[in-house]
Scaffold this motif. Sequence first.
Motif, PDB file in Angstrom:
ATOM      1  N   LEU A  39       4.912  10.581  22.970  1.00  0.00           N
ATOM      2  CA  LEU A  39       4.514   9.287  23.527  1.00  0.00           C
ATOM      3  C   LEU A  39       4.785   9.296  25.023  1.00  0.00           C
ATOM      4  CD1 LEU A  39       6.183   7.077  20.789  1.00  0.00           C
ATOM      5  CD2 LEU A  39       3.762   7.643  20.970  1.00  0.00           C
ATOM      6  N   ARG A  40       3.892   8.710  25.784  1.00  0.00           N
ATOM      7  CA  ARG A  40       4.079   8.581  27.235  1.00  0.00           C
ATOM      8  C   ARG A  40       4.270   7.110  27.532  1.00  0.00           C
ATOM      9  NH1 ARG A  40       5.534  11.427  31.777  1.00  0.00           N
ATOM     10  NH2 ARG A  40       4.510  10.535  33.565  1.00  0.00           N
ATOM     11  N   VAL A  41       5.378   6.782  28.198  1.00  0.00           N
ATOM     12  CA  VAL A  41       5.705   5.391  28.501  1.00  0.00           C
ATOM     13  C   VAL A  41       4.974   4.965  29.770  1.00  0.00           C
ATOM     14  CG1 VAL A  41       7.545   3.739  28.939  1.00  0.00           C
ATOM     15  CG2 VAL A  41       7.961   5.689  27.407  1.00  0.00           C
ATOM     16  N   LEU A  47      11.046   0.113  22.709  1.00  0.00           N
ATOM     17  CA  LEU A  47      10.012   0.747  21.910  1.00  0.00           C
ATOM     18  C   LEU A  47      10.507   0.861  20.469  1.00  0.00           C
ATOM     19  CD1 LEU A  47       7.243   2.148  22.033  1.00  0.00           C
ATOM     20  CD2 LEU A  47       8.446   4.276  22.534  1.00  0.00           C
ATOM     21  N   VAL A  61      13.231   2.425  26.893  1.00  0.00           N
ATOM     22  CA  VAL A  61      12.486   3.499  27.554  1.00  0.00           C
ATOM     23  C   VAL A  61      12.134   3.103  28.988  1.00  0.00           C
ATOM     24  CG1 VAL A  61      11.569   4.524  25.438  1.00  0.00           C
ATOM     25  CG2 VAL A  61      10.319   2.672  26.544  1.00  0.00           C
ATOM     26  N   THR A  66       8.409  10.703  29.085  1.00  0.00           N
ATOM     27  CA  THR A  66       7.717  11.302  27.958  1.00  0.00           C
ATOM     28  C   THR A  66       8.699  11.280  26.798  1.00  0.00           C
ATOM     29  OG1 THR A  66       6.365  12.700  29.385  1.00  0.00           O
ATOM     30  CG2 THR A  66       6.547  13.360  27.093  1.00  0.00           C
ATOM     31  N   THR A  79       8.954  -4.265  20.221  1.00  0.00           N
ATOM     32  CA  THR A  79       8.362  -3.464  21.298  1.00  0.00           C
ATOM     33  C   THR A  79       7.955  -4.359  22.462  1.00  0.00           C
ATOM     34  OG1 THR A  79       7.562  -1.705  19.848  1.00  0.00           O
ATOM     35  CG2 THR A  79       6.429  -1.963  21.944  1.00  0.00           C
ATOM     36  N   THR A  82       4.935  -0.464  27.041  1.00  0.00           N
ATOM     37  CA  THR A  82       3.559  -0.032  26.807  1.00  0.00           C
ATOM     38  C   THR A  82       3.558   1.488  26.757  1.00  0.00           C
ATOM     39  OG1 THR A  82       2.759  -1.920  28.086  1.00  0.00           O
ATOM     40  CG2 THR A  82       1.196  -0.142  27.680  1.00  0.00           C
ATOM     41  N   VAL A  83       2.922   2.047  25.715  1.00  0.00           N
ATOM     42  CA  VAL A  83       2.909   3.505  25.550  1.00  0.00           C
ATOM     43  C   VAL A  83       1.508   4.007  25.215  1.00  0.00           C
ATOM     44  CG1 VAL A  83       5.325   3.731  24.845  1.00  0.00           C
ATOM     45  CG2 VAL A  83       3.578   3.354  23.123  1.00  0.00           C
TER      46      VAL A  83
END
Length: 87
Positions: A39-41, A47, A61, A66, A79, A82-83
Amino acid sequence: MPQTDPFASHRRGLESPAATHFEIVPQDGTDLPVRPRVLRVVSAGDLAVRDAAGTVIIYPVAAGETFAFSAAGIEATGTTATVAGWY
């Protein structure tokens, strides 16, 4: 001019960089359409990550991080980050 891919003849492996990305919209109890490699933040926050066993843990996060986890789902409850998914 068409793009040249000097690696087109090479087989992609687990150590290869991701080649596809997709936006993730958190949804409670819903599996992601594709299981991401990582996952890329995009924006910082919390999260809520669900694994294949259904266990949810909320992680703080930072933007640009990453997150090296192949999540089954991202829960809306808990959450705020945004990812995007990479595979």
